[in-house]
Design an enzyme around this catalytic site. Structure first.
Site, short mmCIF file in Angstrom:
data_model
loop_
_atom_site.label_atom_id
_atom_site.label_comp_id
_atom_site.label_asym_id
_atom_site.label_seq_id
_atom_site.Cartn_x
_atom_site.Cartn_y
_atom_site.Cartn_z
CG ASP A 14 35.03 35.01 35.97
OD1 ASP A 14 34.39 35.76 36.72
OD2 ASP A 14 34.54 34.55 34.92
CB SER A 15 31.92 32.59 38.11
OG SER A 15 31.66 33.52 37.08
CE1 TYR A 46 31.67 30.54 41.30
CE2 TYR A 46 33.03 32.44 41.82
CZ TYR A 46 32.90 31.07 41.65
OH TYR A 46 33.99 30.26 41.83
N GLY A 47 26.69 34.82 40.15
CA GLY A 47 25.77 35.94 40.33
C GLY A 47 24.40 35.55 40.85
CB CYS A 77 34.40 36.92 39.39
SG CYS A 77 32.66 36.61 39.64
CG ASN A 78 32.33 42.78 38.34
OD1 ASN A 78 32.75 42.20 37.34
ND2 ASN A 78 32.50 44.07 38.52
CB SER A 79 29.51 37.68 41.67
OG SER A 79 28.65 38.17 40.65
CB CYS A 188 28.72 41.95 35.11
SG CYS A 188 28.53 40.20 34.67
CB THR A 189 33.31 39.01 33.91
OG1 THR A 189 32.18 38.16 34.19
CG2 THR A 189 34.23 39.07 35.09
CG HIS A 190 29.51 37.36 31.15
ND1 HIS A 190 30.24 37.02 32.26
CD2 HIS A 190 29.24 36.20 30.50
CE1 HIS A 190 30.40 35.70 32.29
NE2 HIS A 190 29.79 35.19 31.24
N1 DGL Z 1 31.66 36.68 36.65
C1 DGL Z 1 30.36 37.13 37.12
C2 DGL Z 1 30.47 38.59 37.57
O1 DGL Z 1 31.32 39.33 37.11
C3 DGL Z 1 29.29 36.98 36.07
C4 DGL Z 1 28.95 35.55 35.75
C5 DGL Z 1 28.38 34.80 36.95
O2 DGL Z 1 27.28 35.13 37.43
O3 DGL Z 1 29.08 33.90 37.40
O4 DGL Z 1 29.70 39.01 38.40
#
Ligand code: DGL
Length: 281
Positions: A14-15, A46-47, A77-79, A188-190
């Site tokens: 993940d990021s 990453y987003g 990570c979704n991004s 999104c992971t968060h």
């Molecule tokens: N992990 C990113 C996501 O799921 C969120 C945090 C980021 O922007 O890096 O898109």
């Protein structure tokens, strides 16, 4: 052959910290598996990056994990899933699981109105990837994706329960939750960490779908089908190795809220192919 693969770890990246929500789901569902997690905190978030940059990071990190002998790669990570899943699938001969498709399939089986709202980062929303995945999977739902900038930072700052966070979530989300939307994908992971304020805005008639849980189900199905699931007893649980490209101390302190348990051992790790970015960070 299958017996040897069974003993190999699962790689996850993940990021930064957010992908630990996926690790938590994997540990709940597959407690015997050894997991190697890499959080690319040096290049987070990453987003807010370009698709090309995130794809480049994802390829370098995945190369690093694959070289460690993993049996399956989870793009937590979704991004990064949006930017790089196809590239990674074409590059490796191990299974690569992203977080977009599992969540969409779950949303499609949940939604009665067929109207789904996906919330994610700017990169995720701008890419249109959820819409493309709906078409590719042949799902009969209408999935609109909406960026919620600022949500990630609120979580990272440990402010998930602040009054200001509730107000902000309400302000951004309420206008999007039109009467026909009955399913909300936390893309999104968060965002699972904002489940409380989000549920408060969404109300009872909207079901929240977490990519983390759905991805873990997909990983389990893949392992079971291939005969690669590790069979050690829960009492003798699998190991968790956590690597970060950023500050390990900060990662360990903040990681507990994402993982739902203490992180004891976090090691710093550099991705050689990305060293120049890291030095600039
Ligand atoms: N992990 C990113 C996501 O799921 C969120 C945090 C980021 O922007 O890096 O898109």
């Amino acid at each position: 052959m299958a017996a040897r693969v069974r003993e190999q770890p699962i790689g996850i990246f993940d990021s930064g910290l957010g992908g630990l929500t996926v690790v938590q789901s994997l540990r709940d569902l597959l407690p015997a598996e050894d997991l190697i997690y890499l959080g690319d905190t040096a290049r987070y978030p990453y987003g807010e990056r370009s698709v090309d940059d995130v794809r480049r990071f994802a390829v370098a990190i995945a190369d690093d994990l694959v070289a460690r002998g993993i049996k399956l790669l989870v793009v937590a990570c979704n991004s990064a899933t949006v930017a790089a899943l196809d590239t990674l699938r074409a590059r490796f001969d191990i299974p690569v699981v992203g977080v977009v498709e599992p969540a969409l399939r779950a949303a499609a089986s949940t939604s009665r109105t067929r109207r789904v709202l996906v919330i994610g980062t700017r990169l995720t929303a701008a890419s249109g990837a959820y819409g493309h995945a709906v078409a590719r999977l042949g799902l009969e739902i209408d999935a609109e994706t909406y960026a919620c900038p600022g949500f990630v930072e609120l979580v990272e700052e440990g402010r998930a329960d602040d009054a200001e966070t509730y107000a902000r979530v309400h302000q951004q989300l309420a206008p999007r939750l039109t009467a026909r939307v009955d399913t909300l994908v936390l893309g999104c992971t968060h965002f699972p960490l904002l489940a409380r304020p989000i549920s408060e805005v969404a109300g009872r008639h909207i079901t929240l779908v977490s990519s983390a849980d759905e991805t873990a189900f997909d990983v389990r199905d893949l392992l079971v089908t291939a005969g690669w699931q590790r069979t050690r007893s829960t009492a003798d649980g699998g190991s968790l190795t956590v690597l970060t490209t950023g500050d390990p101390l900060r990662f360990r302190t903040l990681g507990a809220q994402f993982l739902g348990e203490r992180l004891t051992d976090v090691r710093q790790h550099r991705i050689a192919a990305l060293d120049r970015d890291q030095d600039a960070a």
